[in-house]
Design a protein around this motif. Structure first.
Motif, short mmCIF file in Angstrom:
data_model
loop_
_atom_site.label_atom_id
_atom_site.label_comp_id
_atom_site.label_asym_id
_atom_site.label_seq_id
_atom_site.Cartn_x
_atom_site.Cartn_y
_atom_site.Cartn_z
N LEU A 35 0.83 -1.20 0.00
CA LEU A 35 0.00 0.00 0.00
C LEU A 35 0.86 1.25 0.00
O LEU A 35 2.08 1.18 0.19
CB LEU A 35 -1.00 0.00 1.16
CG LEU A 35 -0.51 0.11 2.61
CD1 LEU A 35 -0.27 1.54 3.01
CD2 LEU A 35 -1.55 -0.50 3.52
N HIS A 53 -9.15 3.19 -11.27
CA HIS A 53 -7.99 2.33 -11.09
C HIS A 53 -8.52 0.90 -11.07
O HIS A 53 -9.09 0.46 -10.08
CB HIS A 53 -7.26 2.64 -9.78
CG HIS A 53 -6.90 4.09 -9.62
ND1 HIS A 53 -6.02 4.72 -10.45
CD2 HIS A 53 -7.33 5.03 -8.74
CE1 HIS A 53 -5.89 5.99 -10.08
NE2 HIS A 53 -6.69 6.19 -9.05
N THR A 56 -6.84 -1.13 -8.05
CA THR A 56 -6.41 -0.41 -6.85
C THR A 56 -7.61 0.07 -6.05
O THR A 56 -8.44 0.82 -6.54
CB THR A 56 -5.56 0.83 -7.24
OG1 THR A 56 -4.47 0.42 -8.06
CG2 THR A 56 -5.03 1.53 -6.02
N ASP A 57 -7.72 -0.40 -4.79
CA ASP A 57 -8.69 0.16 -3.86
C ASP A 57 -8.10 1.43 -3.26
O ASP A 57 -6.87 1.55 -3.13
CB ASP A 57 -8.97 -0.82 -2.71
CG ASP A 57 -9.78 -2.02 -3.14
OD1 ASP A 57 -10.68 -1.88 -4.00
OD2 ASP A 57 -9.53 -3.11 -2.59
N GLN A 58 -8.96 2.38 -2.88
CA GLN A 58 -8.49 3.61 -2.27
C GLN A 58 -9.31 3.93 -1.02
O GLN A 58 -10.52 3.71 -0.98
CB GLN A 58 -8.63 4.80 -3.23
CG GLN A 58 -7.69 4.77 -4.40
CD GLN A 58 -7.95 5.96 -5.30
OE1 GLN A 58 -8.70 5.87 -6.25
NE2 GLN A 58 -7.32 7.07 -4.99
N ALA A 94 -11.80 -0.83 -6.27
CA ALA A 94 -11.10 -0.97 -7.55
C ALA A 94 -12.12 -1.05 -8.68
O ALA A 94 -13.17 -1.67 -8.53
CB ALA A 94 -10.22 -2.21 -7.52
N VAL A 112 -4.73 9.94 0.90
CA VAL A 112 -5.24 8.78 0.17
C VAL A 112 -4.34 7.60 0.47
O VAL A 112 -3.11 7.71 0.43
CB VAL A 112 -5.27 9.04 -1.35
CG1 VAL A 112 -5.83 7.84 -2.09
CG2 VAL A 112 -6.06 10.30 -1.68
N TYR A 114 -3.62 3.98 -1.07
CA TYR A 114 -3.81 3.11 -2.23
C TYR A 114 -3.36 1.70 -1.87
O TYR A 114 -2.33 1.53 -1.22
CB TYR A 114 -2.93 3.55 -3.40
CG TYR A 114 -3.23 4.91 -3.97
CD1 TYR A 114 -4.11 5.05 -5.02
CD2 TYR A 114 -2.59 6.05 -3.48
CE1 TYR A 114 -4.36 6.30 -5.58
CE2 TYR A 114 -2.83 7.29 -4.02
CZ TYR A 114 -3.71 7.42 -5.08
OH TYR A 114 -3.96 8.65 -5.62
N SER A 117 0.22 -0.07 -4.11
CA SER A 117 0.84 1.22 -4.42
C SER A 117 0.55 1.61 -5.86
O SER A 117 0.49 0.76 -6.75
CB SER A 117 2.36 1.13 -4.21
OG SER A 117 2.63 0.85 -2.87
N HIS A 118 0.36 2.91 -6.07
CA HIS A 118 -0.06 3.38 -7.39
C HIS A 118 0.90 4.39 -8.02
O HIS A 118 0.87 4.60 -9.22
CB HIS A 118 -1.46 3.99 -7.26
CG HIS A 118 -2.12 4.27 -8.56
ND1 HIS A 118 -2.64 3.29 -9.36
CD2 HIS A 118 -2.33 5.44 -9.20
CE1 HIS A 118 -3.15 3.83 -10.45
NE2 HIS A 118 -2.98 5.13 -10.37
#
Length: 150
Positions: A35, A53, A56-58, A94, A112, A114, A117-118
């Motif tokens: 993350l 994304h 990707t969960d945020q 996501a 935020v 993520y 990782s984003h």
């Protein structure tokens, strides 16, 4: 407050103070294998930018200002909305199109998380335009040592 991304090493800092003091559109505060934590400052009348994304969960938390969060399954089908302000969190699954617009009269400050990782570790984008340019050029990619979906 001076924040340095030392990921994936242990780290601790006053997240609320760092978020409220952040003046950049986005600053990557810490990058882990699974993350990432970023700080954001959104000017009055502007937004984080409509995006999706796929993997990707945020988790988003406001520490100053107020806004309107929208989400939906398609770019032109944002069928969920919520007014948000200091202390509110927004969870973005996501694959969900989303945006948060600053509807207040002061910069909206948020952080935020993520997962995975984003962004590139330690990356600082003073403006949204610089962030978008880096994303288009590939200069804002997570490091190879992070866990990314297949």
């Amino acid at each position: 407050m001076d924040i340095r991304d030392n990921g994936p090493n242990p780290n601790a800092f006053d997240l609320e103070t760092a978020t409220v003091e952040n003046r950049f559109y986005r600053q990557v505060a810490w990058t882990g294998k699974y993350l990432q934590v970023t700080l954001m400052s959104i000017p009055v009348g502007e937004s984080i930018g409509l995006e999706v994304h796929p993997d990707t969960d945020q988790f988003v938390r406001l520490d100053a200002g107020k806004g309107k969060a929208v989400m939906g399954p398609e770019k032109d089908d944002l069928n969920w909305s919520q007014d948000v302000s200091d202390g509110w969190s927004v969870q973005v699954p996501a694959g969900m199109w989303h945006d948060i617009t600053n509807t207040g009269d002061e910069p909206m400050r948020l952080y935020v998380i993520y997962a995975p990782s984003h962004h590139a570790p330690g990356k600082v984008h003073p403006t949204r335009a610089e962030s978008e340019a880096d994303e288009e050029s590939g200069a804002d990619e997570p490091p190879e040592w992070t866990h990314q979906p297949e």
